[in-house]
Design an enzyme around this catalytic site. Structure first.
Site, PDB file in Angstrom:
ATOM      1  N   HIS A  83       0.813  -1.219   0.000  1.00  0.00           N
ATOM      2  CA  HIS A  83       0.000   0.000   0.000  1.00  0.00           C
ATOM      3  C   HIS A  83       0.846   1.268   0.000  1.00  0.00           C
ATOM      4  CE1 HIS A  83      -3.731   2.168   0.645  1.00  0.00           C
ATOM      5  NE2 HIS A  83      -3.295   2.705   1.777  1.00  0.00           N
ATOM      6  N   PHE A  84       1.816   1.348   0.894  1.00  0.00           N
ATOM      7  CA  PHE A  84       2.668   2.528   0.995  1.00  0.00           C
ATOM      8  C   PHE A  84       3.952   2.293   0.198  1.00  0.00           C
ATOM      9  CE2 PHE A  84      -0.073   3.214   4.708  1.00  0.00           C
ATOM     10  CZ  PHE A  84      -0.422   4.541   4.507  1.00  0.00           C
TER      11      PHE A  84
END
Length: 326
Positions: free
Chosen positions: A302-303
């Protein structure tokens, strides 16, 4: 109690050092009186907008093209701490914190309109205060609906998109979103409470580490920074309000997609393909509507900046150099 013998000895040594003919020439003590401030250094500011203090990070020369960095949930402009200096040598960079996030004010949920429309309006006001009329925008997670709403209001102001795990297509809302969709359909206390588990430390750490190649390389500073903010009294209600309002973005998707087709902003897509929240299913549809798109799926979660920050920064600079007027 201070030791008088030790104090006298320290004073004598300091006097001898200052009197030494080599002191002024010593590189360790040399002072450059006409040193130039490094424009890539991040500074921290705030603006009062509608009575709310909006904090933001800024770096670079304001005379150069502006890059707006819009953060996701549950983080803040902190997620861009390493990216900003990479961009600031040649660009003006602004990275705000939304109300209820980061260093911005956090009014109680019952006292403020925690909606994506309101946040987008406030971010546009911030740019107006900074006299920024044209900008490229990095969109991640919550940053996508914020930035796309800004684009919908003033498409002529956006010179390009950098999209990183930010959704604008229903194909991107997979099974992870089922309990959130239930909350949209019936915003009851029961359905809201079912989402509170996503606001604890275990879920926060999971967001940063799931899908990464090397979880041990992800700085735990991320977890503690985010969790401290989530644990503030009243913040869970803020986040539930944002979860609920996220459903209003879905109705805007067709409008945004039509604007993509009409305005064709140059786009760089850098997407963590192992993201369970915003899977790659939501990345591919951008190619339907955007003709000038560079498409990259990265082997991370996600990041994506946490593992691919150097790669993303280099790709951004190359993209911006080609598509932004210097």
């Amino acid at each position: 109690m201070t030791n008088p013998i030790k104090s006298a000895l320290c004073a004598s040594l300091l006097a001898l050092t200052l009197a030494s003919p080599n002191f002024a020439a010593s590189p360790a003590f040399a002072v450059e009186t006409n040193a130039v401030i490094d424009v890539t250094q991040t500074s921290f500011h705030s603006e009062i907008i509608d009575g709310i203090r909006i904090a933001y990070r800024e770096a670079g020369d304001p005379a150069k093209p502006t890059i707006l960095l819009l953060h996701g949930f549950p983080t803040s402009s902190h997620m861009f701490r390493n990216l900003i200096p990479e961009l600031a040598a040649n660009y003006h960079v602004i990275a705000p914190d939304y109300p209820g996030f980061g260093a911005s004010d956090m009014p109680l949920a019952e006292e403020f309109d925690y909606s994506f429309a309101k946040v987008a309006e406030m971010m546009t006001t911030l740019l107006d205060r900074k006299n920024v009329n044209n900008y490229a925008v990095y969109l991640m997670d919550y940053g996508a609906p914020v930035g796309f709403r800004m684009f919908a209001q003033h498409p002529e102001r956006v010179s390009g998109f950098i999209i990183q795990n930010g959704n604008a297509y229903e194909e991107g809302l997979r099974e992870f979103w089922d309990p959130i969709k239930a909350y949209w359909a019936e915003p009851s206390a029961k359905n809201g409470d079912a989402l509170r588990g996503f606001l604890g430390m275990e879920a926060t750490k999971w967001q940063f580490t799931h899908g990464t190649q090397n979880p041990d390389a992800i700085s735990p500073d991320n977890f503690w920074h985010v969790q401290y903010l989530l644990d503030r009294p009243g913040n869970q209600e803020v986040q539930l309000a944002m979860f609920l309002d996220y459903g209003t973005n879905v109705a805007e998707y067709p409008k945004w997609q039509a604007l993509f087709r009409e305005y064709q902003p140059p786009t760089l897509l850098m997407w963590g393909k192992n993201d369970h929240i915003f899977p790659a299913d939501g990345a591919h549809p951008y190619k339907r509507d955007l003709n000038n798109i560079e498409f990259h799926l990265l082997d991370t979660g996600h990041f994506a900046l946490e593992e691919f920050g150097i790669y993303i920064a280099a790709g951004m600079i190359e993209f911006l150099d080609r598509n932004t007027n210097q």
